[in-house]
Write a protein that holds these residues in place. Structure first.
Motif, mmCIF file in Angstrom:
data_model
loop_
_atom_site.group_PDB
_atom_site.id
_atom_site.type_symbol
_atom_site.label_atom_id
_atom_site.label_comp_id
_atom_site.label_asym_id
_atom_site.label_seq_id
_atom_site.Cartn_x
_atom_site.Cartn_y
_atom_site.Cartn_z
ATOM 1 N N HIS A 66 12.161 0.522 -3.694
ATOM 2 C CA HIS A 66 12.462 0.546 -2.271
ATOM 3 C C HIS A 66 13.611 1.250 -1.948
ATOM 4 C CE1 HIS A 66 8.920 -1.618 -0.220
ATOM 5 N NE2 HIS A 66 9.100 -2.629 -1.170
ATOM 6 N N ASN A 67 14.603 1.104 -2.488
ATOM 7 C CA ASN A 67 15.986 1.820 -2.403
ATOM 8 C C ASN A 67 16.020 2.923 -2.915
ATOM 9 O OD1 ASN A 67 18.157 0.006 -1.382
ATOM 10 N ND2 ASN A 67 17.221 -1.443 -2.247
ATOM 11 N N GLU A 127 -0.352 -5.235 -4.579
ATOM 12 C CA GLU A 127 0.444 -5.530 -3.528
ATOM 13 C C GLU A 127 1.691 -4.320 -3.673
ATOM 14 O OE1 GLU A 127 0.790 -10.307 -4.105
ATOM 15 O OE2 GLU A 127 2.457 -9.134 -4.821
ATOM 16 N N LEU A 128 2.025 -3.815 -4.918
ATOM 17 C CA LEU A 128 2.915 -2.648 -4.818
ATOM 18 C C LEU A 128 2.304 -1.255 -3.975
ATOM 19 C CD1 LEU A 128 5.540 -1.802 -6.010
ATOM 20 C CD2 LEU A 128 4.255 -0.803 -7.924
ATOM 21 N N TYR A 129 0.855 -1.065 -4.613
ATOM 22 C CA TYR A 129 0.246 -0.075 -3.818
ATOM 23 C C TYR A 129 0.023 -0.178 -2.249
ATOM 24 C CZ TYR A 129 -3.410 3.400 -2.938
ATOM 25 O OH TYR A 129 -4.175 4.425 -2.352
ATOM 26 N N ASP A 135 2.664 1.846 2.947
ATOM 27 C CA ASP A 135 3.219 1.443 4.154
ATOM 28 C C ASP A 135 4.559 1.928 4.220
ATOM 29 O OD1 ASP A 135 1.139 -0.120 4.721
ATOM 30 O OD2 ASP A 135 1.935 -2.023 4.348
ATOM 31 N N ALA A 136 5.212 2.252 3.171
ATOM 32 C CA ALA A 136 6.794 2.777 3.105
ATOM 33 C C ALA A 136 6.622 4.421 3.303
ATOM 34 C CB ALA A 136 7.493 2.465 2.014
#
Ligand SMILES: Nc1ncnc2c1ncn2[C@@H]1O[C@H](COP(=O)(O)OP(=O)(O)O)[C@@H](O)[C@H]1O
Ligand SMILES: [Mg+2]
Length: 329
Positions: free
Chosen positions: A171-172, A195-197, A202-203
């Motif tokens: 994320h960072n 979940e990661l996908y 979304d990000a």
């Protein structure tokens, strides 16, 4: 016997099936080591040759479930090794070990297929510059900074937060990382991949990301090769597109574990603590490919599961010797 005209494909016959281990007999041309064989009604069973037993027999490990495979069934030598797709078109996609998209997206087009078995770059091609790689997580950048083109490990026992920390780093970093990110899931929970996908989608960082999964529901052969498939893609971006690559692996211990299963299935004598005698060779074959060259750097962050929190475990010790930075979770 009537001589037929040369068959276009090299066909053999399955002579034994023992779990993931498949023996086949070839009359004329024995498939080379690492050749991929296909069997089953839809050629859905994929076998990688690991040993040539004698003039006519090869032993291989299946990368798919062997359900339905029986002695006497035909097996086809594809004549080549396992291949991974490379090219711009793999970006923003999610793959399995065979390079088949598992994101229910459009079929892959405009890609080149490369063997997943490749040698590490030679010493003369390696670059030895030392730069800091900022993660954006202050405590890591101050206390345990990562090196650009280095290999960092997040190690710890079960459920201590390795995956959460790795996800936090993604994320960072991904937002300001100019290169390509490749996430390789090896032998961990299937839902974590999903979940990661979703989180990456979304990000909005998927366009510069590739995901490759061989999770714990897959046979050992698939978990053993999925890291090689991900690295083949990473090497393409480094060497052909000269971009920096961020390679995230969760979990490198599962690669060693899959190798141990494959070794046991192939009937090799176990070494210390039941690990495969070839663990060092297998791990360095993979880790040494994660290297910096003058064309680009592959920076890698790997989660390392430490069995029973024992930091003297041979798998952990071998992994540490490859890493340039460590963070204990
Ligand atoms: N920094 C944290 N703060 C709060 N809870 C955490 C943190 N890191 C991990 N956890 C909790 O621990 C659980 C297991 O973490 P996970 O990263 O999946 O472990 P591992 O990958 O090491 O097995 C997570 O589901 C989460 O609920
Ligand atoms: Mg985890």
């Amino acid at each position: 016997m009537i001589r037929r005209s040369l068959p276009a494909v090299n066909l053999g016959v399955v002579t034994a099936v023992r779990g993931s281990v498949v023996d086949s007999r070839f009359e004329d041309h024995l498939p080379a080591i690492y050749s991929v064989l296909r069997a089953g009604a839809d050629r859905q069973i994929v076998i990688e040759v690991l040993a040539q037993q004698d003039e006519h027999h090869v032993r291989g490990i299946s990368l798919t479930p062997t359900q339905g495979l029986a002695r006497g069934m035909a097996v086809e030598d594809t004549g080549g090794p396992l291949k991974a797709p490379v090219g711009e078109a793999v970006l923003s996609r999610m793959f399995d070990v065979f390079g088949d998209p598992i994101d229910r997206g459009t079929p892959l087009s405009g890609v080149e297929w490369r063997s997943v078995h490749r040698a590490p770059p030679s010493l003369t091609r390696r670059s030895t510059k030392s730069e800091i790689f900022e993660t954006g997580i202050k405590v890591i950048d101050v206390l345990v900074p990562l090196e650009r083109g280095g290999k960092a490990g997040l190690f710890g026992g079960a459920g201590v937060g390795k995956t959460v920390l790795l996800t936090e780093m993604i994320h960072n970093m991904i937002g300001h990382h100019a290169g390509v990110s490749i996430f390789c899931g090896i032998g961990e929970r299937c839902r974590e991949g999903q979940e990661l996908y979703e989180a990456m989608k979304d990000a909005g960082v998927l366009p510069n990301m590739v995901m490759v999964f061989g999770q714990m529901n897959e046979p050992p052969g698939a978990r053993f090769r999925v890291g090689h498939a991900a690295l083949t893609m990473a090497e393409y971006f480094r060497d052909d597109e000269q971009r920096d690559v961020l390679l995230l692996v969760d979990n490198i211990f599962r690669f060693i574990q899959a190798g141990m299963e494959v070794s046991g299935l192939m009937g090799q004598m176990p070494s210390r603590l039941g690990y495969q005698p070839t663990m060092g060779t297998e791990l360095s074959g993979l880790e040494e490919r994660i290297a910096n060259t003058d064309s680009g750097a592959i920076t890698s962050i790997q989660a390392v599961y430490v069995p029973a929190d024992d930091f003297t475990d041979p798998a952990a010790v071998h992994t540490f010797s490859h890493l340039s930075g460590l963070a204990s979770v």
